[in-house]
Design an enzyme around this catalytic site. Structure first.
Site, PDB file in Angstrom:
ATOM      1  N   ASP A  13      -5.859  12.190   6.714  1.00  0.00           N
ATOM      2  CA  ASP A  13      -5.193  12.813   7.701  1.00  0.00           C
ATOM      3  C   ASP A  13      -5.185  11.723   8.576  1.00  0.00           C
ATOM      4  O   ASP A  13      -5.605   9.932   8.047  1.00  0.00           O
ATOM      5  CB  ASP A  13      -7.467  13.264   7.788  1.00  0.00           C
ATOM      6  N   GLY A  41      -9.655  21.895   1.616  1.00  0.00           N
ATOM      7  CA  GLY A  41      -9.948  22.287   0.433  1.00  0.00           C
ATOM      8  C   GLY A  41     -10.469  21.576  -0.071  1.00  0.00           C
ATOM      9  O   GLY A  41     -11.912  21.453  -0.990  1.00  0.00           O
ATOM     10  N   ALA A  42     -10.364  20.358   0.042  1.00  0.00           N
ATOM     11  CA  ALA A  42     -10.961  18.636  -0.181  1.00  0.00           C
ATOM     12  C   ALA A  42     -12.315  18.812   1.081  1.00  0.00           C
ATOM     13  O   ALA A  42     -12.756  18.046  -0.357  1.00  0.00           O
ATOM     14  CB  ALA A  42     -10.022  17.575  -0.141  1.00  0.00           C
ATOM     15  N   ASN A  43     -12.178  19.180   1.555  1.00  0.00           N
ATOM     16  CA  ASN A  43     -12.760  18.874   2.364  1.00  0.00           C
ATOM     17  C   ASN A  43     -14.443  19.632   2.213  1.00  0.00           C
ATOM     18  O   ASN A  43     -15.726  19.656   1.885  1.00  0.00           O
ATOM     19  CB  ASN A  43     -12.760  18.780   3.759  1.00  0.00           C
ATOM     20  N   ARG A 203     -19.246  29.103  15.499  1.00  0.00           N
ATOM     21  CA  ARG A 203     -19.605  29.430  16.916  1.00  0.00           C
ATOM     22  C   ARG A 203     -19.762  28.121  17.824  1.00  0.00           C
ATOM     23  O   ARG A 203     -20.045  27.704  18.971  1.00  0.00           O
ATOM     24  CB  ARG A 203     -20.655  30.415  18.028  1.00  0.00           C
ATOM     25  N   GLY A 205     -21.234  24.508  18.957  1.00  0.00           N
ATOM     26  CA  GLY A 205     -21.792  24.007  19.305  1.00  0.00           C
ATOM     27  C   GLY A 205     -23.551  24.884  19.327  1.00  0.00           C
ATOM     28  O   GLY A 205     -24.597  25.410  19.569  1.00  0.00           O
ATOM     29  N   GLY A 233     -16.253  22.501  10.801  1.00  0.00           N
ATOM     30  CA  GLY A 233     -16.111  24.045   9.922  1.00  0.00           C
ATOM     31  C   GLY A 233     -15.833  23.987   8.745  1.00  0.00           C
ATOM     32  O   GLY A 233     -16.738  24.190   8.006  1.00  0.00           O
ATOM     33  N   ASP A 234     -15.684  22.978   7.672  1.00  0.00           N
ATOM     34  CA  ASP A 234     -14.830  22.535   6.430  1.00  0.00           C
ATOM     35  C   ASP A 234     -16.334  22.956   5.816  1.00  0.00           C
ATOM     36  O   ASP A 234     -16.699  22.776   4.491  1.00  0.00           O
ATOM     37  CB  ASP A 234     -14.233  21.912   5.791  1.00  0.00           C
TER      38      ASP A 234
END
EC number: 2.7.1.15
Length: 284
Positions: A13, A41-43, A203, A205, A233-234
């Site tokens: 990143d 995937g890694a996260n 969703r 917060g 999210g990950d």
């Protein structure tokens, strides 16, 4: 301890921080720049490992300068890398712009991830031995389908995070036991998700909701000071997979808490909380 196989992407990143994200055609000044290992995937693999699971990763890195660094971050986090192949060319990258509110925009270039075509016999053994197969859509779709089919053949649960959202063949949806989507993806994939036994919708917060055979659950948002939402999210998805064997309610609570804590630190893998940090937050 849950055993999880992740077949997915790994990126470097390229993170730029700025007071506000630029409009089309506009140039703005940034306040900081960093390179941080990531990729959905890694996260998710590292999040599952830090949440207490045993994790093996199947993916690809390039022969560029990022390749060894990406392999090392998995190894440093005790994620199995026997299935991480090296292919000629560039590793995957994600260009991320984060504003002062913590919101981000992301451009992903697949690189080596796009070359993850097919599973080896050893990869299939990893999937067959796992309790849960965890997949996303930053690698070639035929590889995701092959992995899901292998999991189905060996009674391994299939958890799909269908992101970036796109139309998927019914044969893949028929293999999915658990789907994790955000609100936008839930709206886009509404008809397809109806056939999935367990669906979780994040969703931001406001927490997350679960729909399954025994009804629906909602976990409220965990109040934190948001610095950067990259990877939250990950983190949610990996933590959920690690605790799925505890039941949907417990898994949802752990995932929401881990995902919230991930927003308090800059970066993707760097922000994933430890097992102890989530335990303390849950106790509070």
């Amino acid at each position: 301890m849950a055993r999880i196989a992740v077949v997915g992407s790994i990126n470097m990143d390229l993170v730029t921080r700025t007071r506000r994200r630029p409009r089309a055609g506009e140039t703005v000044l940034g306040t900081a720049f960093d390179t941080v290992p990531g990729g959905k995937g890694a996260n998710q693999a590292i999040a599952a490992r830090r949440a207490g699971a045993e994790v093996d990763f199947v993916g690809a890195v390039g022969t560029d300068v990022f390749g060894p660094a990406l392999r090392k971050v998995l190894e440093d986090n005790e994620v199995g890398t026997a299935g991480l192949r090296t292919v000629e060319g560039a590793s995957g990258t994600a260009t991320i712009v984060v504003d002062e509110s913590g919101e981000n925009t992301i451009i992903v270039v697949g690189g080596a991830n796009a070359e993850l075509s097919g599973l080896t016999a050893a990869d299939r053994d990893v999937v067959a031995a796992a309790d849960i197969l965890l997949c996303q859509l930053e690698i070639p779709l035929p590889t995701v389908i092959e992995a899901a089919r292998c999991a189905r053949d060996h009674d391994t649960l299939v958890l799909l995070n269908p992101s970036p959202a796109r139309s998927l063949p019914p044969s893949l949806w028929q293999s999915v036991d658990i789907a994790v989507v955000n609100e936008g993806e839930a709206a886009q994939l509404d008809s397809e998700l109806r056939a999935v036994p367990h669906v979780l919708v994040t969703r931001g917060g406001d927490g997350a909701t679960y729909r399954g055979p025994d009804g629906e659950l909602t976990h409220p948002g965990v109040r934190v000071e948001v610095v950067d939402t990259t990877g939250a999210g990950d983190t949610f998805t990996g933590a959920l997979a690690a605790h799925w064997h505890d039941g949907p309610a417990a898994a949802l609570a752990w995932a929401c808490t881990a995902g919230a804590l991930a927003t308090t630190i800059v970066g993707a893998t760097a922000s994933i909380p430890s097992f102890a940090a989530v335990q303390r937050a849950l106790a509070e």
